[in-house]
Motif scaffolding. Sequence first.
Motif, PDB file in Angstrom:
ATOM      1  N   VAL A  54       0.837  -1.208   0.000  1.00  0.00           N
ATOM      2  CA  VAL A  54       0.000   0.000   0.000  1.00  0.00           C
ATOM      3  C   VAL A  54       0.866   1.251   0.000  1.00  0.00           C
ATOM      4  CG1 VAL A  54      -1.619   1.338   1.379  1.00  0.00           C
ATOM      5  CG2 VAL A  54      -2.031  -1.087   1.009  1.00  0.00           C
ATOM      6  N   LEU A  55       1.959   1.239   0.741  1.00  0.00           N
ATOM      7  CA  LEU A  55       2.870   2.389   0.715  1.00  0.00           C
ATOM      8  C   LEU A  55       3.428   2.603  -0.689  1.00  0.00           C
ATOM      9  CD1 LEU A  55       4.848   1.957   4.066  1.00  0.00           C
ATOM     10  CD2 LEU A  55       3.112   3.684   3.527  1.00  0.00           C
ATOM     11  N   ALA A  56       3.768   1.512  -1.380  1.00  0.00           N
ATOM     12  CA  ALA A  56       4.252   1.633  -2.756  1.00  0.00           C
ATOM     13  C   ALA A  56       3.159   2.192  -3.664  1.00  0.00           C
ATOM     14  CB  ALA A  56       4.727   0.276  -3.261  1.00  0.00           C
ATOM     15  N   LEU A  57       1.914   1.768  -3.446  1.00  0.00           N
ATOM     16  CA  LEU A  57       0.785   2.276  -4.231  1.00  0.00           C
ATOM     17  C   LEU A  57       0.589   3.766  -3.999  1.00  0.00           C
ATOM     18  CD1 LEU A  57      -1.780   1.903  -5.972  1.00  0.00           C
ATOM     19  CD2 LEU A  57      -2.963   1.164  -3.891  1.00  0.00           C
ATOM     20  N   VAL A  58       0.607   4.188  -2.744  1.00  0.00           N
ATOM     21  CA  VAL A  58       0.432   5.609  -2.423  1.00  0.00           C
ATOM     22  C   VAL A  58       1.557   6.436  -3.031  1.00  0.00           C
ATOM     23  CG1 VAL A  58       0.428   7.288  -0.526  1.00  0.00           C
ATOM     24  CG2 VAL A  58      -0.903   5.174  -0.326  1.00  0.00           C
ATOM     25  N   ARG A  69       1.154   9.463  -5.863  1.00  0.00           N
ATOM     26  CA  ARG A  69       1.642  10.818  -5.603  1.00  0.00           C
ATOM     27  C   ARG A  69       2.666  11.255  -6.640  1.00  0.00           C
ATOM     28  NH1 ARG A  69       2.257  10.490   1.008  1.00  0.00           N
ATOM     29  NH2 ARG A  69       0.112  11.139   1.479  1.00  0.00           N
ATOM     30  N   ARG A  70       3.425  10.309  -7.141  1.00  0.00           N
ATOM     31  CA  ARG A  70       4.492  10.630  -8.092  1.00  0.00           C
ATOM     32  C   ARG A  70       3.983  10.772  -9.522  1.00  0.00           C
ATOM     33  NH1 ARG A  70       7.670   6.645 -10.449  1.00  0.00           N
ATOM     34  NH2 ARG A  70       6.894   5.216  -8.841  1.00  0.00           N
ATOM     35  N   LEU A  71       2.971   9.969  -9.907  1.00  0.00           N
ATOM     36  CA  LEU A  71       2.610   9.874 -11.316  1.00  0.00           C
ATOM     37  C   LEU A  71       1.194  10.327 -11.664  1.00  0.00           C
ATOM     38  CD1 LEU A  71       4.198   6.374 -12.101  1.00  0.00           C
ATOM     39  CD2 LEU A  71       5.134   8.639 -12.630  1.00  0.00           C
ATOM     40  N   VAL A  72       0.327  10.468 -10.672  1.00  0.00           N
ATOM     41  CA  VAL A  72      -1.066  10.824 -10.959  1.00  0.00           C
ATOM     42  C   VAL A  72      -1.337  12.253 -10.499  1.00  0.00           C
ATOM     43  CG1 VAL A  72      -3.480  10.212 -10.609  1.00  0.00           C
ATOM     44  CG2 VAL A  72      -1.737   8.413 -10.651  1.00  0.00           C
ATOM     45  N   LYS A  76      -7.927   9.770   3.582  1.00  0.00           N
ATOM     46  CA  LYS A  76      -7.134  10.863   4.147  1.00  0.00           C
ATOM     47  C   LYS A  76      -5.991  11.287   3.235  1.00  0.00           C
ATOM     48  CE  LYS A  76      -8.010   9.596   8.987  1.00  0.00           C
ATOM     49  NZ  LYS A  76      -7.397   9.073  10.226  1.00  0.00           N
ATOM     50  N   GLN A  77      -5.310  10.312   2.634  1.00  0.00           N
ATOM     51  CA  GLN A  77      -4.107  10.635   1.884  1.00  0.00           C
ATOM     52  C   GLN A  77      -4.334  10.854   0.399  1.00  0.00           C
ATOM     53  OE1 GLN A  77      -0.558   8.450   2.723  1.00  0.00           O
ATOM     54  NE2 GLN A  77      -1.136   7.968   4.815  1.00  0.00           N
ATOM     55  N   LEU A  78      -5.369  10.214  -0.168  1.00  0.00           N
ATOM     56  CA  LEU A  78      -5.544  10.255  -1.616  1.00  0.00           C
ATOM     57  C   LEU A  78      -6.914  10.754  -2.049  1.00  0.00           C
ATOM     58  CD1 LEU A  78      -3.892   6.807  -2.436  1.00  0.00           C
ATOM     59  CD2 LEU A  78      -2.853   9.074  -2.699  1.00  0.00           C
ATOM     60  N   ASN A  79      -7.797  11.039  -1.095  1.00  0.00           N
ATOM     61  CA  ASN A  79      -9.153  11.494  -1.419  1.00  0.00           C
ATOM     62  C   ASN A  79      -9.903  10.473  -2.269  1.00  0.00           C
ATOM     63  OD1 ASN A  79     -11.223  13.407  -1.157  1.00  0.00           O
ATOM     64  ND2 ASN A  79     -10.745  14.335  -3.141  1.00  0.00           N
ATOM     65  N   LEU A  80      -9.694   9.192  -1.963  1.00  0.00           N
ATOM     66  CA  LEU A  80     -10.347   8.088  -2.661  1.00  0.00           C
ATOM     67  C   LEU A  80     -11.473   7.528  -1.804  1.00  0.00           C
ATOM     68  CD1 LEU A  80      -7.162   6.239  -3.881  1.00  0.00           C
ATOM     69  CD2 LEU A  80      -9.026   6.867  -5.417  1.00  0.00           C
ATOM     70  N   TYR A  81     -12.576   7.139  -2.454  1.00  0.00           N
ATOM     71  CA  TYR A  81     -13.708   6.584  -1.726  1.00  0.00           C
ATOM     72  C   TYR A  81     -14.115   5.250  -2.340  1.00  0.00           C
ATOM     73  CZ  TYR A  81     -14.042  11.150   0.410  1.00  0.00           C
ATOM     74  OH  TYR A  81     -13.752  12.297   1.111  1.00  0.00           O
ATOM     75  N   GLU A  82     -14.348   4.276  -1.471  1.00  0.00           N
ATOM     76  CA  GLU A  82     -14.854   2.983  -1.905  1.00  0.00           C
ATOM     77  C   GLU A  82     -16.281   3.173  -2.416  1.00  0.00           C
ATOM     78  OE1 GLU A  82     -17.017  -0.571  -1.621  1.00  0.00           O
ATOM     79  OE2 GLU A  82     -17.080   0.726   0.136  1.00  0.00           O
ATOM     80  N   VAL A  83     -16.614   2.551  -3.555  1.00  0.00           N
ATOM     81  CA  VAL A  83     -17.847   2.917  -4.255  1.00  0.00           C
ATOM     82  C   VAL A  83     -19.103   2.616  -3.438  1.00  0.00           C
ATOM     83  CG1 VAL A  83     -16.849   2.779  -6.564  1.00  0.00           C
ATOM     84  CG2 VAL A  83     -17.848   0.718  -5.537  1.00  0.00           C
TER      85      VAL A  83
END
Length: 286
Positions: free
Chosen positions: A140-144, A148-151, A176-183
């Motif tokens: 998950v840390l790698a995903l975050v 942050r680096r590419l999107v 909190k970190q990516l402003n993503l919401y589970e549908v």
Amino acid sequence: MSVLRVVSYNIHKGRSATGARESLSQLRLGLYGLRPDLLFLQEVQGRNHRQSVLDAQHESLGAALGMDVCYGRNAVRTHTDHGNALLSRFRVLSYENEDVSDHRLEQRGLLHAVVSINNTDVHCIVVHLGLFAGGRSRQVLALVERIRRLVPADAPLLIAGDFNDWNNRLAPLFVKQLNLYEVFSVAPHAPHTGPLTMPAPLKALGQSLRMLGGSGGFGGRPQELGVDGMARTTPPPRTFPAAFPWFRLDRIYQRGFAVRTARVLHGKPWSQWSDHAPIFTELELP
């Protein structure tokens, strides 16, 4: 405004829930009937030299559905390999598979594609995280870090797949970190996902998975952040095992969309084609 039909599905390497028979041909017809625009698939076999009907599953599905295909090979064996795949009805501009394997027994990757939808670049990431809590945390840390680096912060983003997150620890971090919401957390009239009566064999399996997944109350209602920033206790849907869904493993997270509907495709024939139930959602892209 575009309305997208999005599916996330662990297809179990094209085999039935028990693994006893090939199910890819029936599964292909089932997916065709859904008329998906984006398909986030896990456990896809890119190569099977022992059983030709299961070879190049991403290409077979893409040809049948008339969709562009990206494949991220993660696990390589002598006669087979498998990984994640993204199928898109829209043009794929680019894609990359990032190796996030935590150890050699569990090869995992993040398949990241950029898709052009009505001249808007939509970032799509297919994931299948590890079984162990420590490995999942590092993945998950790698995903975050990748996001942050590419999107770009204002770019529409979809992350879907098998998160193996039975303790439901990821949603607060993503909010909190990516402003993503589970549908399911923001879908209108989302189906009930409350307690069910758990058969004794699943209770035993739940105990084992708690030990693998680390501490945390499986079956409880962990607090998350809702779309308004307030706490909520609505858990994601149950998707595994497909015959009697109890574990909340599969998710679709989104940013930049309005969620019209979200549902799990429970029951037959889906429960016969894989050990996971697929998730289906309709999303509006402004």
